[in-house]
Design a protein around this motif. Structure first.
Motif, PDB file in Angstrom:
ATOM      1  N   MET A   1       0.839  -1.182   0.000  1.00  0.00           N
ATOM      2  CA  MET A   1       0.000   0.000   0.000  1.00  0.00           C
ATOM      3  C   MET A   1       0.879   1.239   0.000  1.00  0.00           C
ATOM      4  SD  MET A   1      -2.613   1.388   2.927  1.00  0.00           S
ATOM      5  CE  MET A   1      -4.211   0.945   2.334  1.00  0.00           C
ATOM      6  N   ILE A   2       0.505   2.197  -0.822  1.00  0.00           N
ATOM      7  CA  ILE A   2       1.215   3.472  -0.867  1.00  0.00           C
ATOM      8  C   ILE A   2       0.696   4.354   0.264  1.00  0.00           C
ATOM      9  CG2 ILE A   2       1.590   5.573  -2.214  1.00  0.00           C
ATOM     10  CD1 ILE A   2       1.217   3.843  -4.712  1.00  0.00           C
ATOM     11  N   ARG A   3       1.602   4.949   1.002  1.00  0.00           N
ATOM     12  CA  ARG A   3       1.216   5.868   2.071  1.00  0.00           C
ATOM     13  C   ARG A   3       1.511   7.291   1.612  1.00  0.00           C
ATOM     14  NH1 ARG A   3      -1.236   3.013   5.796  1.00  0.00           N
ATOM     15  NH2 ARG A   3      -0.232   1.105   6.415  1.00  0.00           N
ATOM     16  N   LEU A   4       0.456   8.055   1.423  1.00  0.00           N
ATOM     17  CA  LEU A   4       0.620   9.444   1.039  1.00  0.00           C
ATOM     18  C   LEU A   4       0.786  10.284   2.293  1.00  0.00           C
ATOM     19  CD1 LEU A   4      -2.252   9.673  -1.599  1.00  0.00           C
ATOM     20  CD2 LEU A   4       0.146   9.156  -1.986  1.00  0.00           C
ATOM     21  N   ASN A   5       1.698  11.207   2.242  1.00  0.00           N
ATOM     22  CA  ASN A   5       1.930  12.067   3.390  1.00  0.00           C
ATOM     23  C   ASN A   5       1.929  13.525   2.947  1.00  0.00           C
ATOM     24  OD1 ASN A   5       2.432  12.882   5.957  1.00  0.00           O
ATOM     25  ND2 ASN A   5       4.619  12.479   5.890  1.00  0.00           N
ATOM     26  N   PRO A   6       0.764  14.001   2.477  1.00  0.00           N
ATOM     27  CA  PRO A   6       0.744  15.392   2.030  1.00  0.00           C
ATOM     28  C   PRO A   6       0.851  16.356   3.194  1.00  0.00           C
ATOM     29  CG  PRO A   6      -1.461  14.480   1.977  1.00  0.00           C
ATOM     30  CD  PRO A   6      -0.534  13.363   2.378  1.00  0.00           C
ATOM     31  N   LYS A   7       1.515  17.405   3.011  1.00  0.00           N
ATOM     32  CA  LYS A   7       1.596  18.546   3.932  1.00  0.00           C
ATOM     33  C   LYS A   7       2.598  19.513   3.327  1.00  0.00           C
ATOM     34  CE  LYS A   7      -1.312  17.767   7.107  1.00  0.00           C
ATOM     35  NZ  LYS A   7      -2.618  18.241   6.770  1.00  0.00           N
ATOM     36  N   ALA A   8       2.067  20.519   2.720  1.00  0.00           N
ATOM     37  CA  ALA A   8       2.907  21.545   2.111  1.00  0.00           C
ATOM     38  C   ALA A   8       2.721  22.849   2.887  1.00  0.00           C
ATOM     39  CB  ALA A   8       2.526  21.735   0.649  1.00  0.00           C
ATOM     40  N   LYS A   9       3.581  23.791   2.637  1.00  0.00           N
ATOM     41  CA  LYS A   9       3.489  25.095   3.297  1.00  0.00           C
ATOM     42  C   LYS A   9       2.666  26.031   2.407  1.00  0.00           C
ATOM     43  CE  LYS A   9       7.602  24.502   5.989  1.00  0.00           C
ATOM     44  NZ  LYS A   9       8.906  24.974   6.381  1.00  0.00           N
ATOM     45  N   TRP A  10       1.351  25.833   2.453  1.00  0.00           N
ATOM     46  CA  TRP A  10       0.437  26.631   1.650  1.00  0.00           C
ATOM     47  C   TRP A  10       0.314  28.034   2.238  1.00  0.00           C
ATOM     48  CZ3 TRP A  10      -0.811  24.587  -2.815  1.00  0.00           C
ATOM     49  CH2 TRP A  10      -0.811  23.206  -2.953  1.00  0.00           C
ATOM     50  N   LYS A  11       0.244  29.020   1.358  1.00  0.00           N
ATOM     51  CA  LYS A  11      -0.003  30.396   1.769  1.00  0.00           C
ATOM     52  C   LYS A  11      -1.278  30.859   1.095  1.00  0.00           C
ATOM     53  CE  LYS A  11       4.672  31.337   2.679  1.00  0.00           C
ATOM     54  NZ  LYS A  11       5.698  32.051   3.035  1.00  0.00           N
ATOM     55  N   LYS A  12      -2.253  31.250   1.901  1.00  0.00           N
ATOM     56  CA  LYS A  12      -3.506  31.765   1.361  1.00  0.00           C
ATOM     57  C   LYS A  12      -3.265  33.185   0.860  1.00  0.00           C
ATOM     58  CE  LYS A  12      -8.395  31.818   2.236  1.00  0.00           C
ATOM     59  NZ  LYS A  12      -9.479  31.487   3.131  1.00  0.00           N
ATOM     60  N   TYR A  13      -3.881  33.515  -0.281  1.00  0.00           N
ATOM     61  CA  TYR A  13      -3.707  34.865  -0.815  1.00  0.00           C
ATOM     62  C   TYR A  13      -4.992  35.343  -1.477  1.00  0.00           C
ATOM     63  CZ  TYR A  13      -2.998  32.936  -5.555  1.00  0.00           C
ATOM     64  OH  TYR A  13      -3.145  32.293  -6.763  1.00  0.00           O
ATOM     65  N   ASN A  14      -5.067  36.645  -1.686  1.00  0.00           N
ATOM     66  CA  ASN A  14      -6.225  37.257  -2.344  1.00  0.00           C
ATOM     67  C   ASN A  14      -6.006  37.226  -3.848  1.00  0.00           C
ATOM     68  OD1 ASN A  14      -7.600  37.924   0.037  1.00  0.00           O
ATOM     69  ND2 ASN A  14      -6.337  39.739   0.293  1.00  0.00           N
ATOM     70  N   HIS A  15      -7.009  36.753  -4.547  1.00  0.00           N
ATOM     71  CA  HIS A  15      -6.961  36.662  -6.005  1.00  0.00           C
ATOM     72  C   HIS A  15      -8.043  37.577  -6.562  1.00  0.00           C
ATOM     73  CE1 HIS A  15      -7.316  34.920 -10.029  1.00  0.00           C
ATOM     74  NE2 HIS A  15      -6.120  34.404  -9.826  1.00  0.00           N
ATOM     75  N   PRO A  16      -7.802  38.220  -7.710  1.00  0.00           N
ATOM     76  CA  PRO A  16      -8.814  39.119  -8.278  1.00  0.00           C
ATOM     77  C   PRO A  16     -10.161  38.443  -8.545  1.00  0.00           C
ATOM     78  CG  PRO A  16      -6.736  39.307  -9.480  1.00  0.00           C
ATOM     79  CD  PRO A  16      -6.572  38.218  -8.480  1.00  0.00           C
ATOM     80  N   MET A  17     -10.168  37.118  -8.746  1.00  0.00           N
ATOM     81  CA  MET A  17     -11.419  36.401  -8.991  1.00  0.00           C
ATOM     82  C   MET A  17     -12.187  36.118  -7.709  1.00  0.00           C
ATOM     83  SD  MET A  17     -10.241  33.718 -11.950  1.00  0.00           S
ATOM     84  CE  MET A  17     -11.806  32.866 -11.903  1.00  0.00           C
ATOM     85  N   GLY A  18     -11.569  36.354  -6.554  1.00  0.00           N
ATOM     86  CA  GLY A  18     -12.216  36.057  -5.278  1.00  0.00           C
ATOM     87  C   GLY A  18     -12.140  34.577  -4.957  1.00  0.00           C
ATOM     88  N   GLY A  19     -12.671  34.205  -3.810  1.00  0.00           N
ATOM     89  CA  GLY A  19     -12.655  32.808  -3.390  1.00  0.00           C
ATOM     90  C   GLY A  19     -11.424  32.463  -2.578  1.00  0.00           C
ATOM     91  N   ASP A  20     -11.249  31.165  -2.334  1.00  0.00           N
ATOM     92  CA  ASP A  20     -10.136  30.668  -1.525  1.00  0.00           C
ATOM     93  C   ASP A  20      -8.994  30.222  -2.430  1.00  0.00           C
ATOM     94  OD1 ASP A  20     -11.449  31.085   0.904  1.00  0.00           O
ATOM     95  OD2 ASP A  20     -12.429  29.140   0.809  1.00  0.00           O
TER      96      ASP A  20
END
Length: 105
Positions: A1-20
Motif C-alpha cells: 500500500m502506498i502511504r501518502l503524506n501530504p503537507k505543504a506550506k500553503w499560503k492563502k492569498y487574495n486573487h482578483p477572482m475572489g474565493g479561496d
C-alpha cells in the motif's frame, strides 16, 4: 500500500477572482464548494502540475478529502471541454453513487 503524506506550506492569498486561493511555490490552487461538492483547480504558469502536487493540494486543502469522499480528474466530452488556463487541472468531489463498484480506486 502506498502511504501518502501530504503537507505543504500553503499560503492563502487574495486573487482578483475572489474565493479561496493558495500558493505553494509556483503552484496556485483555487478551492470551492459548489452546490455541496468540492472542486479544486490547480495550475502553474509554465507547466502542468505533477501528480504529487495534485494529491498534496487535494488532501491538504479540501476538508474531508480522502476520508469522507473520493475525488476525480474528469476528462469531459470534447464538446464540453473548457479550460481557461493552459496548465490547469481540476479535481471534483464524487458522490458515492457516481463511483461504480467495479472501479479500482
Amino acid at each position: 500500500m502506498i502511504r501518502l503524506n501530504p503537507k505543504a506550506k500553503w499560503k492563502k492569498y487574495n486573487h482578483p477572482m475572489g474565493g479561496d486561493w493558495y500558493r505553494w511555490g509556483d503552484v496556485n490552487v483555487h478551492v470551492a464548494n459548489e452546490d455541496g461538492l468540492w472542486h479544486l483547480s490547480i495550475s502553474l504558469p509554465y507547466r502542468y502540475p505533477t501528480w504529487d502536487e495534485i494529491y498534496t493540494a487535494w488532501y491538504d486543502l479540501v476538508p474531508g478529502a480522502g476520508r469522507d469522499f473520493n475525488g476525480a480528474i474528469i476528462l469531459p466530452r470534447t464538446s464540453e471541454y473548457v479550460n481557461v488556463h493552459n496548465n490547469c487541472f481540476h479535481v471534483h468531489q464524487l458522490a458515492d453513487a457516481e463511483v461504480p463498484e467495479r472501479i479500482i480506486l
